[in-house]
Design a protein around this motif. Structure first.
Motif, PDB file in Angstrom:
ATOM      1  N   VAL A 178       0.841  -1.208   0.000  1.00  0.00           N
ATOM      2  CA  VAL A 178       0.000   0.000   0.000  1.00  0.00           C
ATOM      3  C   VAL A 178       0.876   1.257   0.000  1.00  0.00           C
ATOM      4  O   VAL A 178       0.621   2.211  -0.743  1.00  0.00           O
ATOM      5  N   GLN A 179       1.932   1.222   0.817  1.00  0.00           N
ATOM      6  CA  GLN A 179       2.861   2.355   0.887  1.00  0.00           C
ATOM      7  C   GLN A 179       3.453   2.637  -0.495  1.00  0.00           C
ATOM      8  O   GLN A 179       3.510   3.776  -0.940  1.00  0.00           O
ATOM      9  N   HIS A 180       3.880   1.581  -1.177  1.00  0.00           N
ATOM     10  CA  HIS A 180       4.472   1.737  -2.507  1.00  0.00           C
ATOM     11  C   HIS A 180       3.421   2.217  -3.513  1.00  0.00           C
ATOM     12  O   HIS A 180       3.683   3.109  -4.316  1.00  0.00           O
ATOM     13  N   ALA A 181       2.219   1.637  -3.431  1.00  0.00           N
ATOM     14  CA  ALA A 181       1.166   1.980  -4.390  1.00  0.00           C
ATOM     15  C   ALA A 181       0.715   3.431  -4.238  1.00  0.00           C
ATOM     16  O   ALA A 181       0.249   4.043  -5.190  1.00  0.00           O
ATOM     17  N   ALA A 242       3.121 -11.957   0.174  1.00  0.00           N
ATOM     18  CA  ALA A 242       4.478 -11.545  -0.201  1.00  0.00           C
ATOM     19  C   ALA A 242       4.628 -11.524  -1.720  1.00  0.00           C
ATOM     20  O   ALA A 242       5.277 -10.637  -2.281  1.00  0.00           O
ATOM     21  N   ARG A 243       4.028 -12.464  -2.389  1.00  0.00           N
ATOM     22  CA  ARG A 243       4.077 -12.480  -3.861  1.00  0.00           C
ATOM     23  C   ARG A 243       3.384 -11.266  -4.450  1.00  0.00           C
ATOM     24  O   ARG A 243       3.895 -10.619  -5.369  1.00  0.00           O
ATOM     25  N   ASP A 244       2.202 -10.965  -3.952  1.00  0.00           N
ATOM     26  CA  ASP A 244       1.469  -9.807  -4.457  1.00  0.00           C
ATOM     27  C   ASP A 244       2.228  -8.518  -4.155  1.00  0.00           C
ATOM     28  O   ASP A 244       2.243  -7.586  -4.966  1.00  0.00           O
ATOM     29  N   CYS A 245       2.859  -8.480  -2.996  1.00  0.00           N
ATOM     30  CA  CYS A 245       3.655  -7.306  -2.624  1.00  0.00           C
ATOM     31  C   CYS A 245       4.794  -7.130  -3.621  1.00  0.00           C
ATOM     32  O   CYS A 245       5.084  -6.026  -4.078  1.00  0.00           O
ATOM     33  N   LEU A 246       5.423  -8.247  -3.976  1.00  0.00           N
ATOM     34  CA  LEU A 246       6.502  -8.224  -4.968  1.00  0.00           C
ATOM     35  C   LEU A 246       5.967  -7.694  -6.303  1.00  0.00           C
ATOM     36  O   LEU A 246       6.573  -6.836  -6.948  1.00  0.00           O
ATOM     37  N   GLN A 247       4.809  -8.179  -6.688  1.00  0.00           N
ATOM     38  CA  GLN A 247       4.204  -7.760  -7.954  1.00  0.00           C
ATOM     39  C   GLN A 247       3.923  -6.255  -7.954  1.00  0.00           C
ATOM     40  O   GLN A 247       4.202  -5.561  -8.942  1.00  0.00           O
ATOM     41  N   HIS A 249       5.490  -4.030  -6.359  1.00  0.00           N
ATOM     42  CA  HIS A 249       6.770  -3.320  -6.407  1.00  0.00           C
ATOM     43  C   HIS A 249       7.420  -3.362  -7.791  1.00  0.00           C
ATOM     44  O   HIS A 249       8.427  -2.695  -8.017  1.00  0.00           O
ATOM     45  N   GLY A 250       6.868  -4.180  -8.687  1.00  0.00           N
ATOM     46  CA  GLY A 250       7.424  -4.242 -10.034  1.00  0.00           C
ATOM     47  C   GLY A 250       8.882  -4.676 -10.014  1.00  0.00           C
ATOM     48  O   GLY A 250       9.282  -5.493  -9.171  1.00  0.00           O
ATOM     49  N   GLY A 251       9.685  -4.133 -10.911  1.00  0.00           N
ATOM     50  CA  GLY A 251      11.088  -4.526 -11.043  1.00  0.00           C
ATOM     51  C   GLY A 251      11.868  -4.403  -9.748  1.00  0.00           C
ATOM     52  O   GLY A 251      12.702  -5.257  -9.433  1.00  0.00           O
ATOM     53  N   MET A 252      11.576  -3.374  -8.976  1.00  0.00           N
ATOM     54  CA  MET A 252      12.298  -3.198  -7.707  1.00  0.00           C
ATOM     55  C   MET A 252      12.064  -4.392  -6.782  1.00  0.00           C
ATOM     56  O   MET A 252      12.940  -4.765  -6.003  1.00  0.00           O
ATOM     57  N   GLY A 253      10.887  -4.966  -6.869  1.00  0.00           N
ATOM     58  CA  GLY A 253      10.560  -6.101  -6.011  1.00  0.00           C
ATOM     59  C   GLY A 253      11.409  -7.323  -6.309  1.00  0.00           C
ATOM     60  O   GLY A 253      11.548  -8.210  -5.465  1.00  0.00           O
ATOM     61  N   PHE A 254      11.980  -7.355  -7.514  1.00  0.00           N
ATOM     62  CA  PHE A 254      12.784  -8.512  -7.936  1.00  0.00           C
ATOM     63  C   PHE A 254      14.249  -8.350  -7.542  1.00  0.00           C
ATOM     64  O   PHE A 254      15.055  -9.236  -7.776  1.00  0.00           O
ATOM     65  N   THR A 255      14.587  -7.207  -6.941  1.00  0.00           N
ATOM     66  CA  THR A 255      15.995  -6.976  -6.620  1.00  0.00           C
ATOM     67  C   THR A 255      16.365  -7.518  -5.240  1.00  0.00           C
ATOM     68  O   THR A 255      15.505  -7.688  -4.368  1.00  0.00           O
ATOM     69  N   TRP A 256      17.670  -7.744  -5.079  1.00  0.00           N
ATOM     70  CA  TRP A 256      18.203  -8.252  -3.813  1.00  0.00           C
ATOM     71  C   TRP A 256      18.029  -7.230  -2.694  1.00  0.00           C
ATOM     72  O   TRP A 256      17.744  -7.577  -1.557  1.00  0.00           O
ATOM     73  N   GLU A 257      18.190  -5.943  -3.036  1.00  0.00           N
ATOM     74  CA  GLU A 257      18.164  -4.926  -1.990  1.00  0.00           C
ATOM     75  C   GLU A 257      16.761  -4.667  -1.446  1.00  0.00           C
ATOM     76  O   GLU A 257      16.611  -4.130  -0.365  1.00  0.00           O
ATOM     77  N   CYS A 258      15.746  -5.023  -2.202  1.00  0.00           N
ATOM     78  CA  CYS A 258      14.371  -4.753  -1.757  1.00  0.00           C
ATOM     79  C   CYS A 258      13.964  -5.754  -0.676  1.00  0.00           C
ATOM     80  O   CYS A 258      14.185  -6.959  -0.792  1.00  0.00           O
ATOM     81  N   GLU A 259      13.336  -5.240   0.379  1.00  0.00           N
ATOM     82  CA  GLU A 259      12.964  -6.053   1.543  1.00  0.00           C
ATOM     83  C   GLU A 259      11.968  -7.171   1.194  1.00  0.00           C
ATOM     84  O   GLU A 259      11.888  -8.192   1.888  1.00  0.00           O
ATOM     85  N   VAL A 260      11.229  -6.961   0.096  1.00  0.00           N
ATOM     86  CA  VAL A 260      10.122  -7.880  -0.203  1.00  0.00           C
ATOM     87  C   VAL A 260      10.591  -9.322  -0.382  1.00  0.00           C
ATOM     88  O   VAL A 260       9.927 -10.266   0.043  1.00  0.00           O
ATOM     89  N   GLN A 261      11.762  -9.505  -1.027  1.00  0.00           N
ATOM     90  CA  GLN A 261      12.260 -10.870  -1.226  1.00  0.00           C
ATOM     91  C   GLN A 261      12.404 -11.605   0.110  1.00  0.00           C
ATOM     92  O   GLN A 261      12.173 -12.816   0.187  1.00  0.00           O
TER      93      GLN A 261
END
Lengths: 290, 377
Positions: A178-181, A242-247, A249-261
Motif C-alpha cells: 500500500v505504501q508503494h502503491a 508476499a508475492r502480491d507485494c513483490l508484484q 513493487h514491479g522490477g524493484m521487487g525482484f531486486t536483492w536490496e528490496c525487503e520484499v524478497q
C-alpha cells in the motif's frame, strides 16, 4: 463475547512493536543479511523482555501469560522478520536452562527433517545426527536437513506460533504494498489509483484479516483443529501476500536490496515447518466426519 | 480476547433453543418455491410466530452478540429463513427506524414486526447496477404527490410485496448523489407492473418493476428530498453486520454432509478431494471466527458494523462458490443432474460475487476506504 484485544494485550503488542522498531528496524534487517550468525545481544534483550519466558508460570520465574499473548508477540516478530530459532527457544523455556533468559539459543529438529540455525544453537532438541547443511533459500535462515526418519509428532503450539509469524509477515506485506502503491507514480498518477493494483492490495488485506481471526481464535481455544485451520490460512496469507507485494513493487521487487524478497523467502521456510500443510488438511478433513 | 459468552447470552441461547424445539415441529410443511402466495403466507406466519414469542425485534434492538446467537441457533435448528421478510426486517425497516418521522415509524414498523406486510427493494436499474447513484427513475412533484416513471431490476419478492423502498431522481440537475430521494411506494398503486425474471437456476427469484406515472404521496418520503443517498447508506451499512451468520452455519453443515457422502460413495479415498474438503473446512472455520470478530467489534463500537463487513463478504462469497464446486467433485457426474442435492445451490452460489456489491466494487471499497488508496480518474 469479547473476541478482540484487551487493553493489556494491546499494550503488550505496542510494547513489543516499540522494542523491535528500536532494536531491529529495516536497516538492521538489511544489515543482518550480510553478516552470518545471530545478534546474541539482541537475543539476550529479547530474553530480558520476556519473549521466551512469556508462557512460563510466574512461580517458575516466567511472565505467566498465555497463548493469545504469545501469538501477539510472535506476530510482531514475524512483521519485522526477526531472525533466529524463536519458536524452538520459546518452547524450550522452562525446560532448557538459560533459554527463558535468552542466554542460550535452542534449535529443534522439525518433523520435516529441517533444522533452522543449527550452527548457532547452544542446545539442539531432537536427533540432529548426520545433519547436512543446505544452501538456504532464505538468507536469514540457515538450514540443515536431517536424513532419514521423521522426528516426533509436531507440537501444535509450535504450529500456532509459526502461524502467528506468518500473520505478521502477511500484514507487513500488505502495508509495504500500500505504501508503494501510494507513492510510486506512473501514467501521471499513483499506481494505487489503478484498479488492477487496488484489487491486489485489497485481496492481501482480506487474506490477512481472515487469517488473523483464525489465528487469534486458535490461540484462545488451543484446539488442534483450530490450529490446523489457522496454519493453512496464515501460510496462504503470508506466501500469497508476499508475492502480491513483490508484484506491486514491479522490477524493484525482484531486486536483492528490496525487503520484499525477504518476506517471501521467510514465508516459504515457515510454510515447510511441521512437514507442510498436507497434514493439517487431512486433520481438517477427518474433523468433518466427527 | 476470548470466545466466551456472558451468562445472560448463554441464558438467551438456552431459552431460544428450548423454544425452537417446541415450536418447529408445529410448523406447516414448506411451500413449493414456485407458489408465491404460499411462500408469503409461510414466511409471514413464521415472523408472526417470532413476534408472539418476543423474538421479532431481535434484528433491530438486540446487541450484535445476541443477534449472532439468534441467527446461529435458528439456522442450526432448521428454522425458516427470514424469506419474504428480508427487505422489511433488514433494509427498509431499519432505514425507517433511523430516518423516519414518528408517524412513519408508527405506520410501517409494527406491520413488519408482526409479519403483516412485505417489502421489496427498488434500487438497481438496468443502467444503474454497480453505479447505483446513476439511477434515472424520475419523480416530479405534483401537489401532494410525486409522479414516478422508470424501471427497476433485481427486485426480490416484487410479486408478493405490499411496499417498495424506492430510490428516485428528484434533482436531475444536481450531482448524481445529491438528487436522489427515498420513497415508500405501495405496490398496489396504478402504473406498477411486475415482470418476473428467470435466473440461470431456472427459478423466478427476481423481477423487473416498471413504473408509469405512479403517484406516491409526498408523506411517503423518508428523509428530505434529494437526501435519499445518505438515507440509503444507513440501510446498506446495516446489511453488512451479521447478514451472513445463518449462511455460514448452513455451509458448515453442508460441508459435513459432503464429507459423509464422499465416505459413502468412495470419493473420500482420493487424497486430492479429501485435502480440498479439509481446506474448505479451514476456510469456513475462519469465516466463523471472522464473524465473531466483526460482531465483537460492532459490540464495542455501539452496534455500528465496522469495515470488516466488506472483508467478510469478499471472502465468503468466494468460499461459498468453492464449497459447491467441491460438492460437484464429490458428486462426480451426478453434479450434472438438477435432481441431485447441492446442484441448484451451486447455480445459486454464482450470484454471491455479484449481488449486494460485486467483488470488484467491494475491492475498490476496501482499497479506498480501508487502505486509503487514491480514487482512480
Amino acid at each position: 463475547m469479547r473476541f478482540r484485544l484487551s487493553g493489556d494485550q494491546a499494550a503488550l503488542r505496542a510494547g513489543v512493536r516499540e522494542l523491535l522498531a528500536r532494536r531491529f528496524d529495516g536497516e538492521a534487517l538489511r544489515a543482518a543479511v550480510d553478516v552470518s550468525g545471530l545478534d546474541r545481544e539482541l537475543w539476550r534483550e529479547l530474553g530480558a523482555a520476556g519473549f521466551f519466558a512469556l508462557r512460563v508460570p510466574e512461580a517458575d520465574g516466567g511472565v505467566g501469560l498465555g497463548l493469545p499473548e504469545a501469538v501477539l508477540v510472535f506476530e510482531e516478530a514475524g512483521r519485522v522478520l526477526l531472525p533466529g530459532p524463536l519458536v524452538a527457544t520459546h518452547l524450550a523455556a522452562g525446560a532448557v536452562d538459560g533459554a527463558a533468559e535468552g542466554e542460550v539459543v535452542v534449535a529443534g529438529v522439525d518433523r520435516g527433517g529441517l533444522v533452522e540455525w543449527l550452527d548457532e544453537a547452544d542446545v539442539v532438541r531432537g536427533d540432529a545426527a548426520g545433519a547436512v547443511a543446505l544452501r538456504s533459500v532464505d538468507p536469514l535462515t540457515p538450514l540443515h536437513r536431517v536424513p532419514g526418519a521423521l522426528p516426533r509428532a509436531v507440537d501444535p503450539v509450535a504450529v500456532l506460533l509459526t502461524a502467528a509469524e506468518q500473520l505478521g509477515t502477511a500484514t507487513r506485506a500488505g502495508e509495504l504494498a500500500v505504501q508503494h502503491a501510494r507513492t510510486r507514480e506512473q501514467f501521471g498518477q499513483p499506481i494505487g489509483a489503478f484498479q488492477a493494483v487496488k484489487h491486489l492490495c485489497a485481496q492481501m488485506l482480506v487474506r490477512a484479516e481472515t487469517a488473523r481471526a483464525a489465528v487469534y481464535a486458535a490461540a484462545v481455544t488451543a484446539d488442534p483443529v483450530d490450529i490446523a485451520a489457522a496454519r493453512l490460512l496464515a501460510d496462504e496469507a503470508a506466501e500469497r501476500g508476499a508475492r502480491d507485494c513483490l508484484q506491486v513493487h514491479g522490477g524493484m521487487g525482484f531486486t536483492w536490496e528490496c525487503e520484499v524478497q525477504l518476506l517471501l523467502k521467510r514465508a516459504w521456510v515457515r510454510a515447510r515447518r511441521g512437514g507442510g500443510g498436507a497434514e493439517s488438511e487431512e486433520l481438517l478433513a477427518v474433523d468433518l466426519l466427527a | 480476547m476470548d470466545l466466551a459468552y456472558t451468562p445472560e447470552e448463554e441464558e438467551f441461547r438456552a431459552r431460544l433453543r428450548e423454544w425452537l424445539a417446541t415450536v418447529l415441529p408445529t410448523l406447516p410443511p414448506k411451500p413449493s418455491p414456485q407458489d408465491w402466495p404460499a411462500r408469503r403466507a409461510y414466511d409471514l406466519g413464521w415472523q408472526r410466530t417470532l413476534y408472539d414469542a418476543g423474538y421479532a425485534q431481535v434484528h433491530w434492538d438486540a446487541s450484535p452478540t445476541t443477534r449472532l446467537i439468534f441467527l446461529e441457533e435458528t439456522e442450526a435448528a432448521g428454522a425458516p429463513y427470514v424469506g419474504a421478510g428480508f427487505v422489511g426486517l433488514l433494509h427498509a425497516g431499519p432505514t425507517i427506524a433511523a430516518e423516519g418521522t414518528p408517524a412513519q415509524r408508527d405506520r410501517w414498523l409494527p406491520p413488519i414486526l408482526r409479519g403483516e406486510e412485505v417489502w421489496c427493494q427498488g434500487f438497481s436499474e438496468p443502467d444503474a447496477g454497480s453505479d447505483l447513484a446513476a439511477l434515472r427513475t424520475r419523480a416530479r412533484r405534483d401537489g401532494d404527490d410525486y409522479v414516478v416513471t422508470g424501471s427497476k431490476i433485481w427486485t426480490s419478492h416484487a410479486e408478493i410485496a405490499d411496499w417498495c423502498e424506492l430510490l428516485v431522481r428528484t434533482g436531475p440537475a444536481a450531482p448524481k448523489h445529491r438528487g436522489i430521494t427515498w420513497l415508500a411506494m405501495p405496490m398496489s398503486a396504478p402504473g406498477v407492473v411486475v415482470r418476473p425474471l428467470r435466473t440461470l437456476a431456472g427459478s423466478a427469484e427476481f423481477a423487473e418493476v416498471f413504473l408509469d406515472e405512479v403517484r406516491v404521496p409526498v408523506a411517503n418520503r423518508v428523509g428530505e428530498e434529494n437526501d435519499g443517498w445518505r438515507v440509503t447508506m444507513v440501510t446498506l451499512s446495516f446489511e453488512r453486520g451479521t447478514a451472513f451468520v445463518g449462511e455460514v452455519v448452513a455451509c458448515r453443515r453442508v460441508l459435513g454432509e459432503l464429507a459423509r457422502t464422499a465416505r459413502e460413495n468412495g470419493r473420500w479415498d482420493d487424497p486430492v478431494l479429501r485435502r480440498r474438503l479439509g481446506r474448505t473446512n479451514a476456510e469456513f472455520r475462519a469465516l466463523w471466527r471472522l464473524t465473531q470478530w466483526n460482531v465483537s467489534e460492532a459490540e464495542a463500537s455501539g452496534g455500528v458494523p465496522g469495515v470488516g463487513g466488506s472483508v467478510f463478504k469478499l471472502r465468503y462469497s468466494h468460499a461459498r462458490q468453492e464449497l459447491y464446486d467441491v460438492a460437484a467433485e464429490v458428486l462426480g457426474v451426478e453434479s450434472l443432474d438438477l435432481e441431485q442435492p447441492w446442484v441448484l445451490d451451486r447455480l445459486s452460489s454464482l450470484s454471491y460475487t455479484i449481488a449486494a456489491g460485486t467483488s470488484q466494487i467491494q475491492r475498490n471499497i476496501v482499497a479506498e476506504r480501508i487502505l486509503g488508496l487514491p480514487k482512480g480518474r
